[in-house]
Enzyme design. Sequence first.
Site, mmCIF file in Angstrom:
data_model
loop_
_atom_site.group_PDB
_atom_site.id
_atom_site.type_symbol
_atom_site.label_atom_id
_atom_site.label_comp_id
_atom_site.label_asym_id
_atom_site.label_seq_id
_atom_site.Cartn_x
_atom_site.Cartn_y
_atom_site.Cartn_z
ATOM 1 C CG LEU A 1 -2.035 1.198 1.475
ATOM 2 C CD1 LEU A 1 -2.857 0.897 0.109
ATOM 3 C CD2 LEU A 1 -2.594 0.908 2.780
ATOM 4 N N GLY B 1 2.581 7.734 2.414
ATOM 5 C CA GLY B 1 2.511 6.888 3.753
ATOM 6 C C GLY B 1 1.264 6.993 4.305
ATOM 7 C CD GLU C 1 -0.994 -2.893 9.704
ATOM 8 O OE1 GLU C 1 -2.214 -2.363 9.381
ATOM 9 O OE2 GLU C 1 -0.729 -3.971 9.362
HETATM 10 P P1 TGC Z 1 -11.157 8.250 4.089
HETATM 11 O O1 TGC Z 1 -12.051 9.119 3.275
HETATM 12 O O2 TGC Z 1 -11.530 8.504 5.711
HETATM 13 O O3 TGC Z 1 -11.810 6.738 4.161
HETATM 14 C C1 TGC Z 1 -11.845 6.298 2.680
HETATM 15 C C2 TGC Z 1 -12.930 5.065 2.690
HETATM 16 O O4 TGC Z 1 -12.581 4.128 3.708
HETATM 17 C C3 TGC Z 1 -13.257 3.994 4.659
HETATM 18 N N1 TGC Z 1 -12.728 3.507 5.732
HETATM 19 C C4 TGC Z 1 -12.357 2.395 6.165
HETATM 20 N N2 TGC Z 1 -12.816 1.116 5.996
HETATM 21 C C5 TGC Z 1 -12.373 0.149 6.594
HETATM 22 N N3 TGC Z 1 -11.696 -0.080 7.536
HETATM 23 C C6 TGC Z 1 -10.952 1.178 8.078
HETATM 24 N N4 TGC Z 1 -10.247 1.343 9.040
HETATM 25 C C7 TGC Z 1 -11.528 2.350 7.333
HETATM 26 N N5 TGC Z 1 -11.025 3.671 7.565
HETATM 27 C C8 TGC Z 1 -11.687 4.617 6.628
HETATM 28 C C9 TGC Z 1 -14.170 5.423 4.690
HETATM 29 O O5 TGC Z 1 -15.262 5.236 5.339
HETATM 30 C C10 TGC Z 1 -14.195 5.748 3.480
HETATM 31 O O6 TGC Z 1 -15.294 4.839 2.830
HETATM 32 P P2 TGC Z 1 -16.131 5.380 1.563
HETATM 33 O O7 TGC Z 1 -17.247 4.254 1.593
HETATM 34 O O8 TGC Z 1 -16.736 6.804 2.014
HETATM 35 O O9 TGC Z 1 -15.282 5.527 0.415
HETATM 36 O O10 TGC Z 1 -9.830 8.249 3.475
HETATM 37 P P3 TGC Z 1 -8.578 9.206 3.649
HETATM 38 O O11 TGC Z 1 -7.964 9.400 2.507
HETATM 39 O O12 TGC Z 1 -9.152 10.722 4.250
HETATM 40 O O13 TGC Z 1 -7.548 8.700 4.683
HETATM 41 C C11 TGC Z 1 -8.061 8.520 6.237
HETATM 42 C C12 TGC Z 1 -6.706 7.710 6.885
HETATM 43 C C13 TGC Z 1 -5.616 8.859 6.941
HETATM 44 C C14 TGC Z 1 -7.406 7.714 8.306
HETATM 45 C C15 TGC Z 1 -6.455 6.585 6.025
HETATM 46 O O14 TGC Z 1 -5.680 6.798 5.024
HETATM 47 C C16 TGC Z 1 -5.204 5.905 7.083
HETATM 48 O O15 TGC Z 1 -5.482 5.113 7.767
HETATM 49 N N6 TGC Z 1 -3.799 6.174 6.749
HETATM 50 C C17 TGC Z 1 -2.893 5.369 7.465
HETATM 51 C C18 TGC Z 1 -2.191 4.483 6.369
HETATM 52 C C19 TGC Z 1 -1.709 3.298 7.191
HETATM 53 O O16 TGC Z 1 -2.020 2.855 7.879
HETATM 54 N N7 TGC Z 1 -0.919 2.582 6.203
HETATM 55 C C20 TGC Z 1 -0.399 1.114 6.629
HETATM 56 C C21 TGC Z 1 0.148 0.390 5.498
HETATM 57 S S1 TGC Z 1 0.080 -1.298 5.613
HETATM 58 C C22 TGC Z 1 1.404 -1.629 6.796
HETATM 59 O O17 TGC Z 1 1.700 -0.702 7.530
HETATM 60 C C23 TGC Z 1 1.716 -2.935 7.276
HETATM 61 S S2 TGC Z 1 2.758 -3.104 8.311
HETATM 62 C C24 TGC Z 1 2.549 -4.793 8.665
HETATM 63 C C25 TGC Z 1 3.400 -5.843 9.769
HETATM 64 O O18 TGC Z 1 4.680 -5.752 9.329
HETATM 65 O O19 TGC Z 1 2.962 -5.948 10.626
HETATM 66 P P1 FAD Z 2 4.513 9.926 7.031
HETATM 67 O O1 FAD Z 2 3.337 9.444 6.538
HETATM 68 O O2 FAD Z 2 5.483 10.769 5.950
HETATM 69 O O3 FAD Z 2 4.454 10.596 8.288
HETATM 70 C C1 FAD Z 2 5.627 11.078 8.911
HETATM 71 C C2 FAD Z 2 5.107 12.078 10.180
HETATM 72 O O4 FAD Z 2 4.073 13.047 9.646
HETATM 73 C C3 FAD Z 2 4.226 10.950 11.141
HETATM 74 O O5 FAD Z 2 4.860 11.402 12.562
HETATM 75 C C4 FAD Z 2 2.983 11.142 10.852
HETATM 76 O O6 FAD Z 2 2.201 10.882 12.126
HETATM 77 C C5 FAD Z 2 2.816 12.739 10.474
HETATM 78 N N1 FAD Z 2 1.667 12.806 9.850
HETATM 79 C C6 FAD Z 2 1.395 12.511 8.552
HETATM 80 N N2 FAD Z 2 0.295 13.208 7.916
HETATM 81 C C7 FAD Z 2 -0.262 13.851 9.340
HETATM 82 C C8 FAD Z 2 -1.500 14.724 9.421
HETATM 83 N N3 FAD Z 2 -2.503 14.627 8.521
HETATM 84 N N4 FAD Z 2 -1.432 15.321 10.586
HETATM 85 C C9 FAD Z 2 -0.444 15.239 11.548
HETATM 86 N N5 FAD Z 2 0.489 14.394 11.321
HETATM 87 C C10 FAD Z 2 0.547 13.897 10.263
HETATM 88 N N6 FAD Z 2 3.485 -0.507 4.582
HETATM 89 C C11 FAD Z 2 2.838 -1.103 3.512
HETATM 90 O O7 FAD Z 2 2.192 -1.111 2.674
HETATM 91 N N7 FAD Z 2 2.975 -2.586 3.602
HETATM 92 C C12 FAD Z 2 3.738 -3.081 4.657
HETATM 93 O O8 FAD Z 2 4.002 -4.503 4.612
HETATM 94 C C13 FAD Z 2 4.381 -2.172 5.431
HETATM 95 N N8 FAD Z 2 5.452 -2.671 6.164
HETATM 96 C C14 FAD Z 2 6.245 -1.745 7.178
HETATM 97 C C15 FAD Z 2 7.370 -2.409 7.880
HETATM 98 C C16 FAD Z 2 8.068 -1.268 8.477
HETATM 99 C C17 FAD Z 2 9.421 -1.654 9.370
HETATM 100 C C18 FAD Z 2 8.014 -0.106 8.590
HETATM 101 C C19 FAD Z 2 8.893 0.933 9.253
HETATM 102 C C20 FAD Z 2 6.734 0.257 7.831
HETATM 103 C C21 FAD Z 2 5.973 -0.554 7.012
HETATM 104 N N9 FAD Z 2 5.104 -0.033 6.147
HETATM 105 C C22 FAD Z 2 4.352 -0.913 5.285
HETATM 106 C C23 FAD Z 2 4.874 1.341 6.005
HETATM 107 C C24 FAD Z 2 4.242 2.201 7.065
HETATM 108 O O9 FAD Z 2 2.573 1.642 7.011
HETATM 109 C C25 FAD Z 2 4.270 3.688 6.989
HETATM 110 O O10 FAD Z 2 5.494 3.815 7.222
HETATM 111 C C26 FAD Z 2 3.233 4.401 7.782
HETATM 112 O O11 FAD Z 2 1.883 4.309 7.249
HETATM 113 C C27 FAD Z 2 3.804 6.145 7.712
HETATM 114 O O12 FAD Z 2 3.947 6.434 6.615
HETATM 115 P P2 FAD Z 2 5.445 7.175 6.152
HETATM 116 O O13 FAD Z 2 6.530 6.245 6.868
HETATM 117 O O14 FAD Z 2 5.473 7.530 5.005
HETATM 118 O O15 FAD Z 2 5.031 8.503 7.241
#
Ligand code: TGC
Ligand code: FAD
Length: 397
Positions: free
Chosen positions: A143, A149, A376
């Site tokens: 993603l 991010g 996450e």
């Molecule tokens: P937004 O307009 O709020 O939402 C878009 C649509 O998604 C729905 N929604 C959800 N649905 C299911 N589960 C959730 N947790 C949901 N959160 C939101 C929402 O209702 C909406 O639906 P619809 O029908 O209106 O289209 O979207 P936004 O662009 O404003 O973003 C909101 C935000 C910032 C909260 C979201 O993008 C976010 O959570 N950002 C963080 C990104 C993140 O967590 N990345 C993780 C990557 S994967 C990873 O890190 C794996 S590590 C794994 C490991 O090694 O263990």
């Molecule tokens: P950024 O989004 O650039 O954020 C930098 C700082 O800005 C943070 O403190 C954040 O909180 C802050 N910030 C950003 N936006 C705002 C806002 N609107 N308001 C206030 N503060 C804000 N991703 C995958 O898809 N798949 C994976 O398997 C996966 N595995 C990972 C494994 C590791 C070890 C790590 C470190 C990351 C992994 N990720 C994965 C990515 C991870 O989900 C992202 O690092 C995370 O979502 C944050 O994105 P970024 O690092 O680009 O930080």
Amino acid sequence: MHTKSVGQDKFQAHDHYWVDELLTEEHRLIRETVRAWVKREVSPVIEDYAQRAAFPKHLIKGLAEVGAFGPTIPVQYGGQGLDYISYGIIMQELERGDSGIRSTASVQSSLVMYPIYTYGNEAQRMKYLPKLGSGEWMGSFGLTEPNHGSNPSGMTTHFEDKGDHYLLNGSKMWISNAPFCDVAVVWAKDEAGVIRGLVVERGMEGFTTPETHGKWSLRASATGELVFDNVRVPKENLLPNGKGLKAPLGCLSSARFGIAWGAIGAAMDCYDSALRYSLERIQFDKPIGGFQLTQKKLAEMITEITKAQLLAWRVGVLKNEDRATPAQISMAKRNNVDMALHIAREARQIHGGMGITGEYPIMRHMMNLESVITYEGTHDIHLLITGMDVTGINAFK
Ligand code: TGC
Ligand code: FAD
């Protein structure tokens, strides 16, 4: 001098509020099985792998055998057909060993098997899920991108319809399991700008997975990039039933739930080690556990662990009833990871200089949790999700 040989796992669980009584016999059995496996297979080797920044690939088979791949996926697709509390317990026990090992299982279960099961068709389920459940194939989840991010909706990875196949271009960064994955669930925009999920398989021309080196955190987990340079993806690899950002965010709801439980495992390990050390380590002619300042640390640790256990259990009940909201899951992930990181830091203090060595698990947990508090969804993103939930006002943009 107080010494401990690396890999010797003396962990004993502490259950201050008899939270065990909230679990079923099956839950407790699952926990004992995974705990015993972690003691036998993970603890003796994990410090060495972390120090060498290598992923212990030989553990994949055992992870599959203890049911860590797809616990909530139905049995006919190679999962375990268990409830969400069982899933949480498995993640807790794995992270008690190491966050990187839990990461491998989280990604395989919540981020690869879950989307194929939820958004895939029957042919896709039958092709991929049994092999992922048995660990024959390992998956990754793409993603995050270099420039997107916290804001994945801005992603630029995209695909074009070329008639008999899709042509995929772009790149993903920070991807757990990428360097060794057999398949990747990749989120990319179609020509109309709609986010869709594609299953990309190793061996497809133009698909590479360079490893990310130099991490001080999650060193026993392999992280890398997913690079797509004109990759021809067969049309049958598009997941038909997930469209828009809510599809990948739905997977995150499952993975974040698992992390809320997993972090408790890391915290428990730090607390258990600190408690034991405080009773054995003598300074000024008495155990350091006899000083009020040490007791304050230990008392606050067990208080916070207990609160986190209750939060995780409650969100588990809600998840089983399909009532847990994304905001409730965010609160549990944010609180419990922060709690674990704080406990790791306090436990490090109690271990004095020994706390910085690999003879104790503390520093490894602490460094791992710096990733867990970021991936996450970062600590602050989860705060903003809660803030929006209670005020109704979006403070992200
Ligand atoms: P937004 O307009 O709020 O939402 C878009 C649509 O998604 C729905 N929604 C959800 N649905 C299911 N589960 C959730 N947790 C949901 N959160 C939101 C929402 O209702 C909406 O639906 P619809 O029908 O209106 O289209 O979207 P936004 O662009 O404003 O973003 C909101 C935000 C910032 C909260 C979201 O993008 C976010 O959570 N950002 C963080 C990104 C993140 O967590 N990345 C993780 C990557 S994967 C990873 O890190 C794996 S590590 C794994 C490991 O090694 O263990
Ligand atoms: P950024 O989004 O650039 O954020 C930098 C700082 O800005 C943070 O403190 C954040 O909180 C802050 N910030 C950003 N936006 C705002 C806002 N609107 N308001 C206030 N503060 C804000 N991703 C995958 O898809 N798949 C994976 O398997 C996966 N595995 C990972 C494994 C590791 C070890 C790590 C470190 C990351 C992994 N990720 C994965 C990515 C991870 O989900 C992202 O690092 C995370 O979502 C944050 O994105 P970024 O690092 O680009 O930080």
